[in-house]
Design an enzyme around this catalytic site. Structure first.
Site, mmCIF file in Angstrom:
data_model
loop_
_atom_site.group_PDB
_atom_site.id
_atom_site.type_symbol
_atom_site.label_atom_id
_atom_site.label_comp_id
_atom_site.label_asym_id
_atom_site.label_seq_id
_atom_site.Cartn_x
_atom_site.Cartn_y
_atom_site.Cartn_z
ATOM 1 N N LYS A 49 0.832 -1.206 0.000
ATOM 2 C CA LYS A 49 0.000 0.000 0.000
ATOM 3 C C LYS A 49 0.863 1.251 0.000
ATOM 4 O O LYS A 49 0.681 2.144 -0.824
ATOM 5 C CB LYS A 49 -0.911 -0.036 1.230
ATOM 6 C CG LYS A 49 -2.029 0.968 1.207
ATOM 7 C CD LYS A 49 -2.835 0.897 2.502
ATOM 8 C CE LYS A 49 -3.666 -0.380 2.586
ATOM 9 N NZ LYS A 49 -4.210 -0.615 3.929
ATOM 10 N N ARG A 91 -3.093 3.046 8.692
ATOM 11 C CA ARG A 91 -3.462 1.924 7.815
ATOM 12 C C ARG A 91 -2.353 0.889 7.736
ATOM 13 O O ARG A 91 -1.199 1.225 7.497
ATOM 14 C CB ARG A 91 -3.746 2.443 6.401
ATOM 15 C CG ARG A 91 -4.595 3.688 6.365
ATOM 16 C CD ARG A 91 -4.630 4.314 4.989
ATOM 17 N NE ARG A 91 -5.264 3.457 4.000
ATOM 18 C CZ ARG A 91 -5.233 3.714 2.702
ATOM 19 N NH1 ARG A 91 -4.583 4.777 2.232
ATOM 20 N NH2 ARG A 91 -5.844 2.898 1.866
ATOM 21 N N GLY A 105 -8.280 -6.900 3.559
ATOM 22 C CA GLY A 105 -9.188 -6.944 4.695
ATOM 23 C C GLY A 105 -8.688 -7.715 5.902
ATOM 24 O O GLY A 105 -9.356 -7.764 6.918
ATOM 25 N N MET A 108 -5.996 -7.198 7.753
ATOM 26 C CA MET A 108 -5.328 -6.440 8.797
ATOM 27 C C MET A 108 -6.119 -5.173 9.076
ATOM 28 O O MET A 108 -7.153 -4.947 8.500
ATOM 29 C CB MET A 108 -3.908 -6.156 8.351
ATOM 30 C CG MET A 108 -3.309 -7.462 7.898
ATOM 31 S SD MET A 108 -1.653 -7.763 8.301
ATOM 32 C CE MET A 108 -1.176 -6.324 9.124
ATOM 33 N N ARG A 112 -3.575 -1.407 -6.266
ATOM 34 C CA ARG A 112 -2.776 -2.627 -6.198
ATOM 35 C C ARG A 112 -3.206 -3.529 -7.342
ATOM 36 O O ARG A 112 -4.255 -3.323 -7.952
ATOM 37 C CB ARG A 112 -2.982 -3.334 -4.859
ATOM 38 C CG ARG A 112 -4.407 -3.812 -4.684
ATOM 39 C CD ARG A 112 -4.653 -4.411 -3.322
ATOM 40 N NE ARG A 112 -6.076 -4.330 -3.015
ATOM 41 C CZ ARG A 112 -6.583 -4.369 -1.797
ATOM 42 N NH1 ARG A 112 -5.797 -4.442 -0.762
ATOM 43 N NH2 ARG A 112 -7.880 -4.304 -1.601
ATOM 44 N N HIS A 135 -16.180 -8.444 0.926
ATOM 45 C CA HIS A 135 -15.165 -9.375 1.415
ATOM 46 C C HIS A 135 -15.319 -10.782 0.834
ATOM 47 O O HIS A 135 -14.372 -11.370 0.323
ATOM 48 C CB HIS A 135 -15.222 -9.423 2.942
ATOM 49 C CG HIS A 135 -14.285 -10.423 3.525
ATOM 50 N ND1 HIS A 135 -14.684 -11.687 3.898
ATOM 51 C CD2 HIS A 135 -12.959 -10.373 3.742
ATOM 52 C CE1 HIS A 135 -13.647 -12.349 4.349
ATOM 53 N NE2 HIS A 135 -12.580 -11.580 4.262
ATOM 54 N N ARG A 155 -0.008 -50.494 -23.899
ATOM 55 C CA ARG A 155 0.671 -51.351 -22.927
ATOM 56 C C ARG A 155 -0.036 -52.698 -22.845
ATOM 57 O O ARG A 155 -1.260 -52.764 -22.745
ATOM 58 C CB ARG A 155 0.675 -50.706 -21.549
ATOM 59 C CG ARG A 155 1.427 -51.576 -20.537
ATOM 60 C CD ARG A 155 1.387 -51.001 -19.150
ATOM 61 N NE ARG A 155 0.049 -51.060 -18.600
ATOM 62 C CZ ARG A 155 -0.275 -50.566 -17.415
ATOM 63 N NH1 ARG A 155 0.646 -49.956 -16.690
ATOM 64 N NH2 ARG A 155 -1.497 -50.657 -16.961
ATOM 65 N N SER A 171 9.096 -45.456 -20.580
ATOM 66 C CA SER A 171 8.085 -44.610 -19.971
ATOM 67 C C SER A 171 8.105 -44.879 -18.469
ATOM 68 O O SER A 171 7.938 -46.018 -18.041
ATOM 69 C CB SER A 171 6.709 -44.929 -20.552
ATOM 70 O OG SER A 171 5.721 -44.172 -19.888
ATOM 71 N N GLY A 227 6.785 -45.385 -15.133
ATOM 72 C CA GLY A 227 5.510 -45.650 -14.469
ATOM 73 C C GLY A 227 5.699 -45.284 -13.008
ATOM 74 O O GLY A 227 6.054 -46.116 -12.179
ATOM 75 N N CYS A 262 4.281 -41.764 -17.435
ATOM 76 C CA CYS A 262 2.848 -41.999 -17.577
ATOM 77 C C CYS A 262 2.144 -42.245 -16.257
ATOM 78 O O CYS A 262 0.989 -42.625 -16.208
ATOM 79 C CB CYS A 262 2.580 -43.146 -18.547
ATOM 80 S SG CYS A 262 3.205 -44.727 -17.948
ATOM 81 N N TYR A 276 8.174 -36.207 -23.019
ATOM 82 C CA TYR A 276 6.757 -35.897 -22.814
ATOM 83 C C TYR A 276 6.322 -36.331 -21.421
ATOM 84 O O TYR A 276 7.002 -37.127 -20.759
ATOM 85 C CB TYR A 276 5.884 -36.609 -23.859
ATOM 86 C CG TYR A 276 5.902 -38.109 -23.712
ATOM 87 C CD1 TYR A 276 5.002 -38.753 -22.870
ATOM 88 C CD2 TYR A 276 6.853 -38.881 -24.386
ATOM 89 C CE1 TYR A 276 5.047 -40.121 -22.692
ATOM 90 C CE2 TYR A 276 6.906 -40.252 -24.215
ATOM 91 C CZ TYR A 276 6.006 -40.866 -23.366
ATOM 92 O OH TYR A 276 6.051 -42.214 -23.175
HETATM 93 P P1 ADP Z 1 -7.587 -2.233 3.743
HETATM 94 O O1 ADP Z 1 -6.173 -2.627 3.628
HETATM 95 O O2 ADP Z 1 -8.377 -3.094 4.649
HETATM 96 O O3 ADP Z 1 -8.227 -1.954 2.435
HETATM 97 P P2 ADP Z 1 -7.195 0.581 4.001
HETATM 98 O O4 ADP Z 1 -6.026 1.067 4.763
HETATM 99 O O5 ADP Z 1 -7.075 0.622 2.533
HETATM 100 O O6 ADP Z 1 -7.579 -0.838 4.542
HETATM 101 O O7 ADP Z 1 -8.431 1.442 4.442
HETATM 102 C C1 ADP Z 1 -9.727 1.065 4.128
HETATM 103 C C2 ADP Z 1 -10.497 2.208 3.600
HETATM 104 O O8 ADP Z 1 -10.497 3.301 4.499
HETATM 105 C C3 ADP Z 1 -9.945 2.808 2.327
HETATM 106 O O9 ADP Z 1 -10.354 2.099 1.212
HETATM 107 C C4 ADP Z 1 -10.572 4.183 2.337
HETATM 108 O O10 ADP Z 1 -11.863 4.131 1.838
HETATM 109 C C5 ADP Z 1 -10.584 4.497 3.801
HETATM 110 N N1 ADP Z 1 -9.446 5.376 4.110
HETATM 111 C C6 ADP Z 1 -8.225 5.020 4.498
HETATM 112 N N2 ADP Z 1 -7.449 6.102 4.661
HETATM 113 C C7 ADP Z 1 -8.213 7.159 4.365
HETATM 114 C C8 ADP Z 1 -7.990 8.573 4.318
HETATM 115 N N3 ADP Z 1 -6.809 9.097 4.628
HETATM 116 N N4 ADP Z 1 -9.007 9.357 3.970
HETATM 117 C C9 ADP Z 1 -10.201 8.823 3.671
HETATM 118 N N5 ADP Z 1 -10.489 7.534 3.672
HETATM 119 C C10 ADP Z 1 -9.494 6.698 4.023
HETATM 120 MG MG MG Z 2 -7.586 -0.836 1.110
HETATM 121 MG MG MG Z 3 2.625 -50.061 -13.268
#
Ligand code: ADP
Ligand code: MG
Ligand code: MG
Length: 867
Positions: A21, A91, A100, A102, A335, A451, A613, A759, A761, A827, A847
């Site tokens: 990120k 973040r 999602g 962490m 990403r 999710h 075979r 071959s 086996g 084979c 092969y």
């Molecule tokens: P995850 O890795 O779970 O996607 P993020 O760190 O991307 O978590 O944060 C999740 C969401 O929070 C982002 O998609 C965004 O919508 C919101 N967010 C994070 N930082 C900011 C920020 N500085 N301003 C506004 N929204 C934010």
């Molecule tokens: Mg995110």
């Molecule tokens: Mg055999």
């Protein structure tokens, strides 16, 4: 060591240090995109914190403070006080994306004072309360472990009291009272007052994000995806922008191409007047991104252009998080987007066409495992399904299973071998183990980027999300539609390709290979050094193998031809025969049948090699078991029938009985002791060849279980002398042997004097090299061995390179030396396993031959091995 980097100092190739990120945010700043300013605390800092504890953060803090000062001057706001308070998000961001899994905290920096200042700054009191209540909830949950449900139930109560359905319908007054209750909940659960000092908030948040690297769900996710546990996470501190500032604000998630089918079109969802996780949490079902063209047309265009630009920059499909604050677009994350196998193929092919990536790059983006997923089931087009609901086609493929509502229960049932479909209103990262255990997933809420959808696509599990007309009663264990009710344990089918939810078990069928997949597999063939052949015993197998791209039949097991209902009795007559004449009579009948089979296969494989075979299994396999015979004799006797035939069969079965048939009277040993049996088979092959003057024949005759030169020489002589009975046709054929006993591998040089091909086996070779009986071992102790780490995985699934592999290397080298043009393949079942294919490639085999259905997977694996 430098532990804190401003976004302006980083770039996308610093993912190990800054996390995915942070590195990509930095890159986007470089590209001049609108990213709110911020900085990253590195993964190295995380690792040291996890080792040394809080003192380490103390030593780092001065750097965080100065970074925050720079943030203040960049934004013109102040952290912890008015008139324009600076709020930040804290973040997580690991080097490899774990969507999602962490934690993230938004709106950090709020307390009673800064809340008032914020309200005044933007002229919106309601908004400030909304931001505050979100912050308390996230901080309480992430930092102090206050259960989200506790906050949610208060929220629900307030909504109910106010008589509104959705959060954003709550007014300032209601939100203010909500904040009060949140603060006292926080006190009640933690025994502390909520920290009003933003610096303490920040410090605790940073530590909590570091700690979130080791939550149970993060660990499970890493285990499932084979991600290294020792990388740690970075922490990004980012100035807040606000999507919850009214109708001209909002937040969303979009993909530069459709992650389910790969279509090149902006794809995603947004919510007006919302913040952060609202979109992915699946609480409010968001609007499809296309509707932005109506709601905020300029923003849509800008987003589209940005997505395009990011794709060109990163040369792959992007998953973008954005927020609109009063008509201005901010990009908060980009990403490489996770995608279904279908989408992976289409995107790779189209990006190659667009010139964005080259062919090898495209090939490298589709793993053999993804090809395998593409060959998973779909709903049989001939059936008329009982559709009970429709949701979004969130992850393609069809799955049948019993309804389960609880992720733990899904795991328990799956362990018992049940197929289950996990049914939830929505899923959260804590459900990951249940998603993994289930065959398919159904949610009643959420969108394509919720999710459940994201995780399902990553795992290749069929998923239907947001099926809004089903309601799920978790407590009662019921799934309800308008007029139907299903309970836990009932069968259900989800069709993640169309979004259909279907009652009961629906027949599934194999999909055909799409044009795009064919293109990719052709590339793989071009790149590969070894060919992919198929094991096939019937003309239908041969046809399927060819249509999947097999370049030959590597193993045609003739015994399978005797298993057919009409042939079994003839085969039994042959086995029971007491005299040569009697046996010959049965063999003559079998010969006609074999000819028919060979004609069919040879015709299908016109122009391609077919390895036939000769008979391999011990003869007793063609007779009923002795207790079964005893039973039949008793029955026949009491019905007054003649039992002499049955008795004769029984005495033959007794005489054929062996303690260890796998190591017994089987394979070429049969052909040597009963030359009339192999003689019949060889004649049937030549009969078939002679009757096909218009077919380009490449027939190879293979001897099973050979281990001495004496055997090989005798068998070769047998074939050649029978061939001389066919003077009229110019029979061209090869004679070769399986290498499936350790001795054969070691004596490969002298076997190659008579054998024109080898071959491996590897089923038998694994059994005999390791002294393990495959049929017994899997059920008895192999699991224990794998759990204890003695074997990384069963050697019957992935070839044992160190042992069996070394025998293969020896045989390969000695065989080639004795006969330089000898063709060598494999084979065994391993021929369709990607890791084993890679090993065969490294040995230099000509092969691999595998089951027809695995041919596409093996082609991909062969291409990959050569990249
Ligand atoms: P995850 O890795 O779970 O996607 P993020 O760190 O991307 O978590 O944060 C999740 C969401 O929070 C982002 O998609 C965004 O919508 C919101 N967010 C994070 N930082 C900011 C920020 N500085 N301003 C506004 N929204 C934010
Ligand atoms: Mg995110
Ligand atoms: Mg055999």
């Amino acid at each position: 060591i430098k532990y804190v980097y401003d976004f302006s100092e980083g770039s996308s190739d610093m993912k190990a240090l800054l996390g995915g990120k942070g590195a990509n945010l930095a890159q986007m700043v470089k590209e001049g995109l609108a990213v709110p300013p911020g900085f990253t605390v590195t993964t190295e800092a995380c690792l040291r914190y996890l080792e040394e504890g809080r003192e380490f953060v103390q030593s780092l803090w001065i750097d965080v403070e100065t970074a925050l000062e720079r943030l203040e001057s960049q934004t013109g706001r102040t952290f912890g006080s008015g008139p324009e308070p600076l709020l930040v998000s804290v973040r997580s961001g690991a080097p490899i994306s774990m969507p999602g899994m962490m934690d993230t905290i938004l709106n950090l920096g709020l307390n009673d004072d800064t809340r008032s200042a914020l309200a005044e700054m933007v002229g919106d009191d309601r908004f400030a309360w909304d931001s505050y209540r979100r912050f308390i909830q996230m901080f309480g949950n992430v930092v102090k472990g206050v259960p989200s449900e506790r906050f949610e139930s208060i929220l629900e109560e307030v909504r109910r009291n106010k008589g509104v359905a959705l959060d954003h319908q709550l007014d300032a007054e209601a939100l203010a009272s909500l904040v009060k209750r949140y603060l006292s909940l926080y006190e009640e659960v933690t025994g502390e007052t909520f920290p009003s000092d933003p610096w303490i908030q920040l410090r605790e948040a940073v530590e909590a994000v570091f700690d979130s690297w080791n939550t149970a769900r993060a660990k499970t996710y890493r285990k499932i995806h084979g991600i290294d546990d020792s990388m740690g996470t970075a922490v990004n501190v980012v100035a807040m922008v606000y999507g919850n500032l009214g109708g001209d604000s909002g937040t969303g998630v979009c993909f530069s191409r459709n992650p389910a089918d790969g279509e090149k079109k902006l794809y995603g969802e947004f919510l007006v007047n919302a913040q952060g996780e609202d979109v992915v949490a699946g609480i409010r079902t968001p609007q499809p991104i296309g509707e932005l063209t109506r709601v905020m047309p300029e923003i849509f265009e800008e987003l589209k252009a940005t997505a395009d630009r990011l794709e060109r920059r990163f040369k792959d499909m992007q998953d973008i998080e954005f927020t609109v604050e009063r008509g201005k677009l901010y990009i908060l994350q980009t990403r490489t987007g996770k995608r279904s196998a279908e989408a992976a193929v289409r995107i790779a092919v189209e990006m190659e066409k667009e010139g964005l990536i080259d062919r090898n790059e495209a090939l490298g983006r589709i793993s053999p495992e993804q090809v395998e997923r593409l060959l998973h089931s779909q709903i049989d087009p001939n059936c008329v399904p009982d559709v009970i609901s429709r949701g979004l086609p969130a992850s393609p493929g069809a799955a049948v299973g019993r309804i389960v509502f609880d992720p733990d229960e899904a795991v328990a049932m799956a362990e018992k071998g049940e197929s289950v479909v996990l049914v939830r209103p929505e899923t959260t990262p804590d459900d990951i183990h249940g998603l993994y255990a289930a065959k398919g997933i159904l949610t009643s809420r959420g969108g394509m980027t919720s999710h459940a959808a994201v995780v399902a696509r990553g795992l290749g599990k069929p998923c239907v999300s947001g099926a809004e007309d089903v309601s799920i009663d978790l407590e009662g264990g019921r799934l309800l539609t308008e007029d139907r009710e299903f309970v836990k344990g009932d069968f259900i089918t989800v069709d993640g390709s169309t979004g259909r939810v279907i009652a009961g078990e629906v027949p599934l069928s194999l999909p055909s290979i799409s044009d795009e997949l064919n293109t990719v597999l052709d590339w793989a063939d071009e790149a590969a050094d070894l060919q992919v052949w198929a094991n096939g015993d019937t003309p239908e197998d041969a046809k399927r193998a060819r249509s999947f791209g097999a370049k030959g039949i590597g193993l045609c097991r003739t015994e399978h031809m005797f298993m057919a209902e009409d042939r079994f009795p003839v085969m039994q007559r042959m086995v029971v025969a007491e005299s040569l004449e009697e046996r010959q009579e049965a063999l003559d009948d079998l010969r006609a049948m074999q000819v028919e089979d060979f004609v069919g296969i040879f015709r299908e494989m016109d122009g391609l090699p077919v390895i036939v075979r000769l008979l391999d299994p011990p003869l007793h396999e063609f007779l009923p078991k002795i207790p079964e015979l005893d039973k039949r004799i008793v029955e026949a006797d009491s019905a007054g029938y003649d039992t002499s035939k049955l008795r004769k069969m029984k005495s033959r079965a007794e005489s054929l009985r062996e303690v260890n048939p796998m190591l017994g009277f089987r394979g070429c040993r049969l052909g040597i002791v009963y030359p009339e049996i192999y003689g019949m088979q060889i004649r049937a092959i030549f009969d078939a060849m002679s009757s096909l003057p218009d077919v380009n024949l490449k027939v190879e005759i293979m001897m099973p279980l050979v281990q001495t030169k004496g055997e090989m020489a005798l068998l070769r002589e047998m074939v050649d002398s029978i061939a001389s009975e066919y003077p009229q046709a110019s029979l061209s054929y090869l004679v070769g042997t399986m290498i499936e006993l350790p001795r054969a591998a070691l004596r490969a040089a002298e076997l190659a004097e008579d054998a024109e091909f080898f071959s491996f086996g590897t089923n038998d070779l694994t059994q005999t090299c390791l002294g393990l009986s495959r049929d017994d071992v899997e059920s008895k102790f192999m699991k224990e061995y794998v759990d204890k780490g003695i074997f990384p995985i069963s050697p019957f699934h992935v070839l044992d390179r160190d042992g069996v592999g070394e025998l293969m290397a020896i045989a390969f080298e000695r065989g080639r030396k004795a006969r330089p043009d000898i063709s060598i393949g494999i084979c065994g079942e391993h021929g369709g396993d990607p890791k084993s294919v890679a090993f065969c490639h490294s040995l230099g085999l000509n092969y691999v031959s595998c089951s027809p259905f695995r041919v596409p997977v093996a082609r991909m694996a062969a291409g990959w091995a050569a990249l």
